[in-house]
Design a protein around this motif. Structure first.
Motif, PDB file in Angstrom:
ATOM      1  N   VAL A  38       0.746  -1.164  -0.002  1.00 52.61           N
ATOM      2  CA  VAL A  38      -0.076   0.161   0.070  1.00 52.61           C
ATOM      3  C   VAL A  38       0.867   1.299  -0.088  1.00 52.61           C
ATOM      4  O   VAL A  38       1.596   1.546   0.758  1.00 52.61           O
ATOM      5  N   ASN A  39       0.683   2.028  -0.967  1.00 55.52           N
ATOM      6  CA  ASN A  39       1.620   3.256  -1.048  1.00 55.52           C
ATOM      7  C   ASN A  39       0.776   4.453  -0.452  1.00 55.52           C
ATOM      8  O   ASN A  39      -0.401   4.255  -0.284  1.00 55.52           O
ATOM      9  N   PRO A  40       1.635   5.530  -0.106  1.00 55.55           N
ATOM     10  CA  PRO A  40       0.898   6.466   0.798  1.00 55.55           C
ATOM     11  C   PRO A  40       0.125   7.430   0.020  1.00 55.55           C
ATOM     12  O   PRO A  40       0.381   7.687  -1.020  1.00 55.55           O
ATOM     13  N   THR A 119       4.265   1.331   2.614  1.00 59.71           N
ATOM     14  CA  THR A 119       5.719   1.759   2.058  1.00 59.71           C
ATOM     15  C   THR A 119       5.975   3.148   2.547  1.00 59.71           C
ATOM     16  O   THR A 119       5.063   3.982   3.052  1.00 59.71           O
ATOM     17  N   ASP A 120       7.294   3.553   2.415  1.00 60.26           N
ATOM     18  CA  ASP A 120       7.575   5.076   2.565  1.00 60.26           C
ATOM     19  C   ASP A 120       7.163   5.635   3.875  1.00 60.26           C
ATOM     20  O   ASP A 120       6.552   6.915   4.039  1.00 60.26           O
ATOM     21  N   MET A 121       7.498   4.946   5.170  1.00 56.83           N
ATOM     22  CA  MET A 121       7.066   5.359   6.484  1.00 56.83           C
ATOM     23  C   MET A 121       7.807   6.602   6.845  1.00 56.83           C
ATOM     24  O   MET A 121       7.054   7.226   7.751  1.00 56.83           O
ATOM     25  N   HIS A 122       8.634   7.182   6.053  1.00 52.47           N
ATOM     26  CA  HIS A 122       9.343   8.140   6.470  1.00 52.47           C
ATOM     27  C   HIS A 122       8.931   9.615   6.206  1.00 52.47           C
ATOM     28  O   HIS A 122       9.231  10.427   6.395  1.00 52.47           O
ATOM     29  N   LEU A 123       8.000   9.488   5.066  1.00 49.62           N
ATOM     30  CA  LEU A 123       7.223  10.616   4.622  1.00 49.62           C
ATOM     31  C   LEU A 123       6.593  11.308   5.609  1.00 49.62           C
ATOM     32  O   LEU A 123       6.116  11.077   6.781  1.00 49.62           O
ATOM     33  N   PRO A 124       6.756  12.878   5.447  1.00 45.71           N
ATOM     34  CA  PRO A 124       6.294  13.788   6.618  1.00 45.71           C
ATOM     35  C   PRO A 124       5.089  13.556   6.885  1.00 45.71           C
ATOM     36  O   PRO A 124       4.040  13.256   5.850  1.00 45.71           O
ATOM     37  N   LYS A 146      -0.306   8.834   9.542  1.00 49.01           N
ATOM     38  CA  LYS A 146       1.031   9.577  10.385  1.00 49.01           C
ATOM     39  C   LYS A 146       0.343  10.841  10.793  1.00 49.01           C
ATOM     40  O   LYS A 146       0.146  11.701   9.730  1.00 49.01           O
ATOM     41  N   GLN A 147       0.584  11.153  11.886  1.00 48.01           N
ATOM     42  CA  GLN A 147      -0.156  12.557  12.188  1.00 48.01           C
ATOM     43  C   GLN A 147       0.675  13.131  13.472  1.00 48.01           C
ATOM     44  O   GLN A 147       1.163  12.271  14.175  1.00 48.01           O
ATOM     45  N   GLU A 148       0.714  14.405  13.380  1.00 53.72           N
ATOM     46  CA  GLU A 148       1.500  15.004  14.499  1.00 53.72           C
ATOM     47  C   GLU A 148       0.252  15.377  15.562  1.00 53.72           C
ATOM     48  O   GLU A 148       0.174  16.658  15.364  1.00 53.72           O
ATOM     49  N   SER A 219       9.454  -1.609  11.554  1.00 59.22           N
ATOM     50  CA  SER A 219       9.386  -1.563   9.985  1.00 59.22           C
ATOM     51  C   SER A 219      10.718  -2.134   9.294  1.00 59.22           C
ATOM     52  O   SER A 219      11.874  -2.077  10.052  1.00 59.22           O
ATOM     53  N   ASP A 220      10.766  -2.431   7.959  1.00 61.71           N
ATOM     54  CA  ASP A 220      11.936  -3.044   7.454  1.00 61.71           C
ATOM     55  C   ASP A 220      12.128  -2.222   6.123  1.00 61.71           C
ATOM     56  O   ASP A 220      11.302  -2.204   5.440  1.00 61.71           O
ATOM     57  N   ASN A 221      13.145  -1.465   6.263  1.00 58.58           N
ATOM     58  CA  ASN A 221      13.651  -0.712   5.044  1.00 58.58           C
ATOM     59  C   ASN A 221      12.431   0.212   4.674  1.00 58.58           C
ATOM     60  O   ASN A 221      12.146   0.282   3.355  1.00 58.58           O
ATOM     61  N   GLY A 222      11.899   0.770   5.501  1.00 58.60           N
ATOM     62  CA  GLY A 222      10.918   2.046   5.386  1.00 58.60           C
ATOM     63  C   GLY A 222       9.577   1.319   5.279  1.00 58.60           C
ATOM     64  O   GLY A 222       8.904   2.207   4.664  1.00 58.60           O
TER      65      GLY A 222
END
Lengths: 242, 242
Positions: A38-40, A119-124, A146-148, A219-222
């Motif tokens: 699943v892409n963000p 994927t791409d868990m690092h995205l802001p 992902k939320q602040e 997570s593994d590799n993001g």
């Protein structure tokens, strides 16, 4: 030359996806589990207070009028449930699935147990990973966000919602499972109805919550692999009543 | 008159504790589970950087010299592991348990599965709830800590540590389970050795982490019941090696 470079990039992406898929399958080694990459979905702004009136939603299959739908509207209509899009669409509960598929291109998967590979868990933040899950005769919406909640401290929130009424949702239990490096985290709960709005579930913190450090450990590799299982809870309900 | 008021208060406290005990037993309904009420240990300050050198701890049963023990010392001695007390005690690993019992009055419980009932969750951070658990021929230290990792946002961190070496700790798996209102949260991991220091485990976030809102969802009348189980993981290790 540019064409060949792009082709090479595409092939590398495919190999990377295949590798992630293989790794997720290895982690969740139960035979027959479907792994879905699943892409963000990244959005610059939320539809604020979209569902402030969600707590008063009734059992009649409709959500109370949202703030950006303040005009008088047909009480049989449901606003679009796709969490990150301030989509003006309204429709009956029965056609929410086809709207999400056709307008927002959200995939739908079959099976009682699947693996959701975000994927791409690092995205802001804010970022959402969304998928629909068809199971036991109903459709569910899995949202990883992902939320602040507190400025400068992004967290991950994962929940499952039934595309149905709260009464129907009470008949199910969902389980989210993270499993990596001899660590295992499981969250089990009754799914909420999409009529109750994902924003309020997350602001209440009534879901699986991960700090960034814990998300990195799993997570593994993001990419973060979440095992999902849905069961009926009618038997438990009957026991409670007894 | 004051005496009778105090007596009445004490009786009320006893009834309250008994009621909490009964409720925790009802939640964790498995027969034979021991419910232990654990009162908080409140401290005004942490022994900062006490275990900054913990990451370099070896398999020889000793912790590297801590910042407040900078003088040259016997490498066979272990500093006091009680998380919140800046205790100057040092001793061999074999006598850590008796030191914790006698000097810090930390209870020790027997049994493979127990329920840890932490009271007064509302107390401000930093606060610790600590107990020792004797099981499978070893002693474990359960630490629940309320701490503000980010200022103004207290969180709860729960972890289990073996009073033994990292090699011995690798032979076990511990499980912490919260279960209330049709919600269930489980954390499974290999316990860390007390030689690795609880402060670094918590700062790494490699433990069960609860936001205040999630802790409130699982707590009942200001108390949080955590089911604890410890098993040997030797079989799994053997499988991995194969």
């Amino acid at each position: 030359m540019l064409f060949f470079t792009q082709c090479f990039g595409a092939v590398l992406d495919l190999i990377h996806l295949r590798f992630q898929h293989y790794k997720a399958k290895r982690v969740f080694s139960a035979a027959g589990q479907l792994v879905c990459v699943v892409n963000p979905t990244h959005s610059l702004k939320y539809a604020t207070n979209r569902c402030a009136a969600a707590q008063t939603s009734t059992e009649q299959g409709v959500l109370s009028p949202c703030h950006h739908h303040e005009e008088v509207h047909d009480p049989q209509l449901v606003p679009c449930m796709c969490p990150l899009f301030s989509c003006p669409w309204e429709g009956h509960l029965e056609v929410v699935v086809s709207h999400l598929r056709q307008t927002h291109h959200i995939n739908i998967l079959q099976g009682a147990e699947i693996v959701f590979l975000a994927t791409d868990m690092h995205l802001p933040a804010p970022t959402d990973w969304i998928i629909m899950h068809s199971c036991l005769g109903h459709q569910f919406l899995l949202v990883l966000r992902k939320q602040e909640k507190y400025e400068g401290h992004p967290q991950f929130f994962a929940t499952m919602m039934l595309i149905g009424t709260p009464t129907q949702a009470d008949n199910f239990t969902y389980r989210l499972e993270l499993n990596r490096n001899q660590r295992r985290l499981k969250w089990e709960a009754t799914p909420r109805s999409v009529l109750e709005c994902v924003d309020s579930v997350i602001s209440d913190g009534d879901c699986l919550v991960l700090n960034t450090s814990l998300a990195q450990l799993f997570s593994d590799n993001g990419s973060l692999a979440i095992g999902i299982a849905i069961t009926t809870s009618k038997v438990h309900n009957a026991e409670v009543e007894m």
